[in-house]
Design an enzyme around this catalytic site. Structure first.
Site, PDB file in Angstrom:
ATOM      1  N   THR A  39       0.978  -1.359   0.069  1.00 29.60           N
ATOM      2  CA  THR A  39      -0.194   0.110   0.223  1.00 29.60           C
ATOM      3  C   THR A  39       1.095   1.120  -0.192  1.00 29.60           C
ATOM      4  O   THR A  39       2.033   1.029   0.593  1.00 29.60           O
ATOM      5  CB  THR A  39      -1.259   0.107   1.608  1.00 29.60           C
ATOM      6  OG1 THR A  39      -2.030  -0.929   0.874  1.00 29.60           O
ATOM      7  CG2 THR A  39      -1.476   1.449   1.401  1.00 29.60           C
TER       8      THR A  39
ATOM      9  N   THR B  93      -0.398   1.160   6.556  1.00 35.76           N
ATOM     10  CA  THR B  93      -0.618  -0.049   5.336  1.00 35.76           C
ATOM     11  C   THR B  93       0.122  -1.133   6.809  1.00 35.76           C
ATOM     12  O   THR B  93       0.821  -0.933   7.942  1.00 35.76           O
ATOM     13  CB  THR B  93       1.325   0.180   4.697  1.00 35.76           C
ATOM     14  OG1 THR B  93       2.407   0.223   5.390  1.00 35.76           O
ATOM     15  CG2 THR B  93       1.513   1.037   3.872  1.00 35.76           C
ATOM     16  N   GLY B  94      -0.229  -2.073   5.771  1.00 36.36           N
ATOM     17  CA  GLY B  94      -0.163  -3.683   6.699  1.00 36.36           C
ATOM     18  C   GLY B  94      -1.600  -3.800   6.966  1.00 36.36           C
ATOM     19  O   GLY B  94      -2.635  -3.468   6.119  1.00 36.36           O
TER      20      GLY B  94
ATOM     21  N   ASP C 156      -8.705  -0.792   5.122  1.00 37.17           N
ATOM     22  CA  ASP C 156      -8.504   0.066   5.929  1.00 37.17           C
ATOM     23  C   ASP C 156      -8.129   1.304   4.721  1.00 37.17           C
ATOM     24  O   ASP C 156      -8.923   2.234   5.549  1.00 37.17           O
ATOM     25  CB  ASP C 156      -8.492   0.250   7.258  1.00 37.17           C
ATOM     26  CG  ASP C 156      -6.588  -0.506   6.109  1.00 37.17           C
ATOM     27  OD1 ASP C 156      -6.104  -0.887   5.284  1.00 37.17           O
ATOM     28  OD2 ASP C 156      -5.580   0.469   6.668  1.00 37.17           O
TER      29      ASP C 156
ATOM     30  N   GLY D   5      -5.139  -4.465   7.236  1.00 39.58           N
ATOM     31  CA  GLY D   5      -6.446  -2.968   6.966  1.00 39.58           C
ATOM     32  C   GLY D   5      -6.783  -3.575   8.451  1.00 39.58           C
ATOM     33  O   GLY D   5      -7.697  -2.874   9.219  1.00 39.58           O
TER      34      GLY D   5
ATOM     35  N   ARG E 164     -13.962  -7.560  -0.456  1.00 42.09           N
ATOM     36  CA  ARG E 164     -13.823  -7.219   0.950  1.00 42.09           C
ATOM     37  C   ARG E 164     -12.469  -5.252   0.437  1.00 42.09           C
ATOM     38  O   ARG E 164     -11.537  -5.331  -0.318  1.00 42.09           O
ATOM     39  CB  ARG E 164     -12.454  -8.336   1.248  1.00 42.09           C
ATOM     40  CG  ARG E 164     -11.862  -7.830   2.213  1.00 42.09           C
ATOM     41  CD  ARG E 164     -10.199  -6.659   2.029  1.00 42.09           C
ATOM     42  NE  ARG E 164      -9.581  -6.614   3.185  1.00 42.09           N
ATOM     43  CZ  ARG E 164      -8.120  -5.832   3.262  1.00 42.09           C
ATOM     44  NH1 ARG E 164      -7.816  -5.355   2.098  1.00 42.09           N
ATOM     45  NH2 ARG E 164      -7.565  -6.074   4.437  1.00 42.09           N
ATOM     46  N   VAL E 165     -13.333  -5.244   1.523  1.00 40.43           N
ATOM     47  CA  VAL E 165     -12.677  -3.476   1.742  1.00 40.43           C
ATOM     48  C   VAL E 165     -11.697  -3.086   2.966  1.00 40.43           C
ATOM     49  O   VAL E 165     -12.191  -3.610   3.939  1.00 40.43           O
ATOM     50  CB  VAL E 165     -13.890  -2.943   1.927  1.00 40.43           C
ATOM     51  CG1 VAL E 165     -13.579  -1.202   1.886  1.00 40.43           C
ATOM     52  CG2 VAL E 165     -14.631  -2.396   0.437  1.00 40.43           C
TER      53      VAL E 165
HETATM   54  N1  ASP Z   1      -4.039  -2.208   4.584  1.00 39.66           N
HETATM   55  C1  ASP Z   1      -4.037  -2.714   3.439  1.00 39.66           C
HETATM   56  C2  ASP Z   1      -5.560  -3.300   3.129  1.00 39.66           C
HETATM   57  O1  ASP Z   1      -6.142  -4.152   4.206  1.00 39.66           O
HETATM   58  C3  ASP Z   1      -3.212  -3.943   2.871  1.00 39.66           C
HETATM   59  C4  ASP Z   1      -1.528  -3.182   3.224  1.00 39.66           C
HETATM   60  O2  ASP Z   1      -1.288  -2.272   3.869  1.00 39.66           O
HETATM   61  O3  ASP Z   1      -0.689  -3.955   2.622  1.00 39.66           O
HETATM   62  O4  ASP Z   1      -6.343  -3.552   2.367  1.00 39.66           O
END
Ligand code: ASP
Length: 355
Positions: free
Chosen positions: A207, A258-259, A238, A261, A235-236
């Site tokens: 992200t 990021t990470g 964050d 969500g 799927r949505v």
């Molecule tokens: N935060 C993003 C999500 O969950 C994915 C990501 O940052 O890796 O869609």
């Protein structure tokens, strides 16, 4: 990390130094600063350049992340992003404008490589905040965005390899001998050794978040992503949810993430970080406190043998004074900064030691 300038990981000052010189005789530009996730050095540099040229803060961050949305090598954002479990790329993005406190977002958008630009249009050209799925797609078409297939051959091969290795009971057969090296490397890079000595593939995360502050004290931010790789269609995460994947209050500061969500959705994480700064916390303290709260609320299913969350999560936090930090659940991540000192990557401060 604080606003004290670190020379470590310095990438390139040349372009920015030239811009600073060019405006040196004009109004003081020192407070302007742009931060982003580690994949965003080009984005922060572009956004900073635009701020120096007088661009609106929301336009600057959206243009910055546009470079990453265009880049097929980044499999977590825009064109070339990893698809959902059916092999279709679905993008999420949001933008928030500090001076007006307006925001716009799109979720599960198919067929358009710049969801952050579409989100900006939602903010400016509708009375709404969030458009999803086919509605978002029709809206993008109405505004003249060009529709295209976002699935690159590289992303398709990664998806196919994942699908073919899901089960030995289904009808999809893999051909590891024919597999190309780039796909094999991708799987190796995203695998961890388990206690019994086998490799376990961890679905990659990625992200880009980008927050900025201009010389007039105005802030904006954006987050754009292809979301969790191989997600259930629809799927949505964050990233397009104001308060979860990003938030800015022009009087306080900005935060994005990021990470995983789902953790941010369950904890309104970016909003919480900004509110902690309103209460006097520094960007680093605010981000670390949110990580601690998330760790405390993590369900047993998502904890490792030591009881820690088994996922990575990071926050990029900046106060209205330009103090900033990148924090993460586990070490190893960097974040990008551009300011009058140039563009550089700095290490995120981690809550836990390495896994
Ligand atoms: N935060 C993003 C999500 O969950 C994915 C990501 O940052 O890796 O869609």
């Amino acid at each position: 990390m604080t606003s004290a300038v670190s020379r470590r990981g310095f990438i390139n000052t040349a372009g920015v130094a030239a811009s600073v010189c060019a405006v040196g005789a004009g109004p003081r530009q020192a407070p302007a600063r742009v931060i982003s996730s580690g994949n965003g050095a080009a984005a922060t540099e572009r956004a900073y350049q635009l701020l120096l040229e007088g661009a609106d803060t929301a336009d600057a961050v959206v243009a910055g992340v546009g470079l990453v949305e265009d880049d097929p090598r980044d499999t977590s954002v825009g064109y070339g992003g990893l698809p959902n479990e059916h092999g279709i790329v679905e993008l999420d993005a949001a933008v928030m404008h500090g001076p007006s406190h307006q925001c716009g977002a799109v979720a599960s958008l198919q067929g358009f490589r710049h969801p952050a630009q579409v989100a900006l249009k939602v903010m400016r050209r509708t009375d709404h905040v969030l458009l999803v799925g086919s509605g978002a797609r029709k809206f993008a078409r109405a505004h003249g965005f060009v529709e295209e297939n976002l699935l690159t051959d590289h992303a398709r091969r990664i998806w196919l390899r994942w699908k073919e290795s899901l089960s030995k009971e289904d009808d999809w057969l893999s051909d590891e001998e024919q597999e190309d090296a780039a796909v094999r490397d991708f799987f190796l890079k995203n695998s961890v050794m388990t206690a019994n000595g086998s490799l376990r593939f961890r679905r990659p995360t990625g992200t880009i978040h980008c927050s900025c502050l201009n010389a007039a004290g105005q802030m904006s931010c954006t987050t754009t992503t292809s979301g969790m790789a191989f997600k259930i269609p629809g799927r949505v995460g964050d990233s397009p949810i104001i308060g979860a994947g990003l938030y800015v209050d022009n009087e306080v500061g900005s935060c994005g993430s990021t990470g995983r969500g789902e953790a941010n959705l369950q904890n309104q994480a970016s909003f919480a970080a900004v509110e902690l700064m309103r209460g006097g916390a520094s960007p680093e303290e605010a981000g670390m406190e949110v990580l601690r709260r998330i760790a405390a609320k993590t369900v047993a299913r998502l904890r490792d043998q030591e009881g820690r969350p088994d996922f990575q999560l990071s926050f990029y936090v900046m106060s209205k004074d330009g103090e900033y930090a990148g924090v993460s659940m586990f070490p190893g991540l960097k974040f990008a900064v551009t300011d009058e000192q140039g563009t550089r990557l700095e290490p995120c401060v981690a809550l836990y030691e390495a896994r």
